[in-house]
Enzyme design. Structure first.
Site, PDB file in Angstrom:
ATOM      1  N   LYS A 123       0.849  -1.197   0.000  1.00 59.53           N
ATOM      2  CA  LYS A 123       0.000   0.000   0.000  1.00 59.53           C
ATOM      3  C   LYS A 123       0.883   1.245   0.000  1.00 59.53           C
ATOM      4  CE  LYS A 123      -4.009   1.988   2.433  1.00 59.53           C
ATOM      5  NZ  LYS A 123      -4.908   1.926   3.603  1.00 59.53           N
ATOM      6  N   SER A 148     -10.547   0.137   6.962  1.00 63.34           N
ATOM      7  CA  SER A 148      -9.903   0.245   5.653  1.00 63.34           C
ATOM      8  C   SER A 148      -9.215  -1.018   5.139  1.00 63.34           C
ATOM      9  CB  SER A 148      -8.876   1.375   5.668  1.00 63.34           C
ATOM     10  OG  SER A 148      -9.518   2.614   5.535  1.00 63.34           O
ATOM     11  N   SER A 191     -10.037   2.258   2.616  1.00 60.55           N
ATOM     12  CA  SER A 191      -9.063   2.959   1.799  1.00 60.55           C
ATOM     13  C   SER A 191      -8.061   2.033   1.112  1.00 60.55           C
ATOM     14  CB  SER A 191      -8.292   3.951   2.671  1.00 60.55           C
ATOM     15  OG  SER A 191      -7.463   3.275   3.591  1.00 60.55           O
TER      16      SER A 191
END
Lengths: 495, 95
Positions: free
Chosen positions: A78, A182, A158
């Site tokens: 990420k 998330s 997210s």
């Protein structure tokens, strides 16, 4: 030869140790898959040279016969994780061109164990969002579609790039971060497994901060076994994170017996929301029966302050974000706005932040500044922190009464379409986290397990919440649920 | 509690975010909506409840107060938009 991108971490580990293929071969398969999946916009940066270099070194270790479990496993990282010399922007314009001079603790641990980085994964800006639409890189598209409908769906957020990439077989696993849901919400939207460990289990050092008392990183993978393997590699005490717990990390994979006989599973009545789709109700009831059939004792429980978790979260998280994001000022790194000859440093700060932050991030910073400002601090921030204490006590009470784990839906709906929420009130988007946010506020571990499919063919997930530091037991319940649900749906390739 | 345009201007300045005059009114509306959502918290009886200050009850570790890192000036400055002679450079601060 079998399609290497259809492997799991566990099966790839075993096959590489048996000499069936090399990490370089495996890595090349994934690099090709990524090249062919640009339509998903899951990766924000590709790092094929790093990947092949790491894979070559991993092959040497595997051949020598003493390689760790994650050795040679291709991962996506990420964009929130600082990776030395590799673009790290947290999905934001304000970190334009930022290349950290250091490596986050978690990625260091993964790389030390021989894991391979394929690239960085797209995400909502500073991890603020539930649909990946706040990213400066543009939204990520889910590999899933509603039957023959070609409308683009969100992978959630997210950690949307992580979810999309794992679900579309662009990597064997991905790192995610979870401040209010998330990891677990996008995992549920894309039919994969996502784990948020207990607060303090994994180091936050080198992970771009959103809300420091809520942020935790965790794995996003295809199976519960893979989550156990990757979670173990990510966790552990780190002197560089003062909130990191000095506790031994158990062998999570060894805990996966699937035997949950006699375990007490709580079903919280407050998670039955008005207007919740029937399919979510049914999924929850089915999951409950599966655990009962596996020998668990099902107990109705009450978590009375659940309703106040979201409003408390939307005071606390923006307050912490407004402090954390104060560092983006156009001086130390990233974007600096141009100013006129008659303007000074204040205009430089204010314009850099106006141009660099997207609307949702700006909104949260301003809400945070407001609730922390003189005259409102007690009414909003302190009140929310007191409500947070009550939410945590709700969980402590049920755990003290002998509950081993709690089963809830992961999300209040299946994935929605990109752009579908564009005109909605921001609060409507916040409701995505209604089942996950309590876990962050209480610092507990939670895992989202794909359990079913809705009528349009989209995956749905259930969440298991564990006791603090009891990730092993929690994952074993998840394993029992995964075994019983036999979920094996995959998106049909269109990209 | 509803936020007016003047308060929105103040909050934007506190947050050091430039907001155009015409955008202040819609901003005030949005912030008011979110604050209204938060006001549900007023229903909760918080008498005698301590605010949460630590997620997991643990004593923070201490370490020797010694320099453990340093001499990395070029790394510290590597990502800065403007540097001069080993310093971060910024527009003029005082007249």
């Amino acid at each position: 030869m079998t399609d290497l991108t259809k492997m799991t971490i566990a099966s790839a580990r075993d096959a590489m140790r048996a000499g069936e293929f090399t990490s370089v071969e495996l890595t090349r398969s994934y690099l090709d898959a990524i090249e062919g999946a640009k339509a998903l916009n899951a990766f924000s940066t590709n790092t094929p040279e790093i990947a092949l270099d790491q894979a070559t070194k991993a092959d040497v270790r595997i051949k020598a016969g003493d390689a760790p479990d994650m050795c040679g496993i291709p991962l996506g990282i990420k964009d929130l994780f600082c990776t030395k010399g590799v673009q790290t922007q947290a999905g934001s314009h304000i970190l334009d061109g930022f290349k950290p001079e250091y490596e986050s603790t978690i990625t260091s641990q993964l790389f030390d164990r021989g894991a391979v980085m394929l690239g960085k994964l797209n995400m909502d800006e500073f991890a603020m969002g539930s649909s990946n639409e706040t990213s400066y890189y543009g939204p990520v598209t889910s590999p899933w579609r509603r039957g023959n409908d070609t409308a683009a769906l969100t992978p959630g957020g997210s950690s949307g790039g992580s979810a999309s990439a794992v679900s579309a077989d662009l990597c064997l696993g991905a790192t995610g971060t979870d401040t209010g849901g998330s990891i677990r919400q996008p995992a549920a939207f894309t039919g994969i497994v996502g784990v948020k460990p207990t607060y303090g289990r994994a180091s936050r050092w080198g992970v771009v901060a959103f809300a420091s008392s809520l942020d935790q990183a965790g794995p996003m993978v295809k199976t519960v076994r893979d989550s156990a393997i990757m979670l173990e590699a990510m966790c552990g005490h780190d002197p560089k994170d003062s909130t990191s717990a000095d506790l031994a990390v158990p062998n999570f994979e060894a805990a996966l017996s699937g035997d949950i006989r006699g375990k007490k599973i709580g079903i919280p009545k407050e998670y039955r929301l008005e207007g919740m789709p029937d399919e979510i109700e049914t999924l929850w009831a089915t999951g409950t029966e599966m655990l009962r059939d596996a020998g668990a004792e099902i107990v109705d429980i009450s978590l009375p302050h659940t309703k106040y978790a979201l409003p408390a979260y939307y005071v606390i998280a923006p307050a912490e974000a407004s402090s954390n994001l104060a560092r983006y000022d156009g001086v130390k790194y990233g974007l600096r706005a141009k100013i006129g000859s008659d303007e000074g440093i204040t205009q430089m700060y204010e314009r850099s932040r106006a141009e660099g932050f997207g609307p949702e991030v700006q909104r949260r910073i301003m809400i945070g500044a407001y609730v922390l400002s003189a005259g409102f601090y007690d009414a909003y921030y302190i009140r929310a922190q007191k409500v947070r204490t009550l939410i945590k006590q709700d969980f402590e009470t049920v755990f003290a009464n002998g509950i081993d784990a709690i089963l809830t839906p992961a999300t209040p709906s299946a994935a929605f379409g990109l752009g579908e929420m564009a005109d909605a009130d921001p609060i409507k988007m916040y409701l995505n986290d209604v089942f996950t946010v309590t876990v962050n506020l209480a610092g507990l571990p939670g895992v989202s397990v794909p359990t079913g499919i809705d009528k349009s063919g989209l995956p749905l997930g259930l969440q298991i919440i564990g006791q603090p530091w009891a990730e092993a037991d929690m994952l074993n319940v998840a394993y029992a649920l995964e075994t019983a649900s036999k979920f094996d749906s995959k998106p049909i390739k269109w990209w | 509690m509803s936020i007016d345009t003047e308060t929105a201007r103040k909050v934007a300045h506190l947050a050091r975010i430039e907001v155009a005059e015409a955008a202040l009114e819609p901003l005030a509306g949005e912030l008011s909506g979110i604050l209204k959502f938060m006001e549900q918290l007023n229903e909760v009886d918080i008498d005698g409840v301590e605010p949460m200050t630590s997620v997991t009850p643990m004593a923070l570790k201490k370490r020797q107060d010694v320099v453990s890192d340093g001499n990395i000036q070029s790394k510290v400055l590597a990502n800065a938009p403007d540097t001069r002679e080993g310093f971060f450079a910024v527009p003029k601060v005082v007249e």
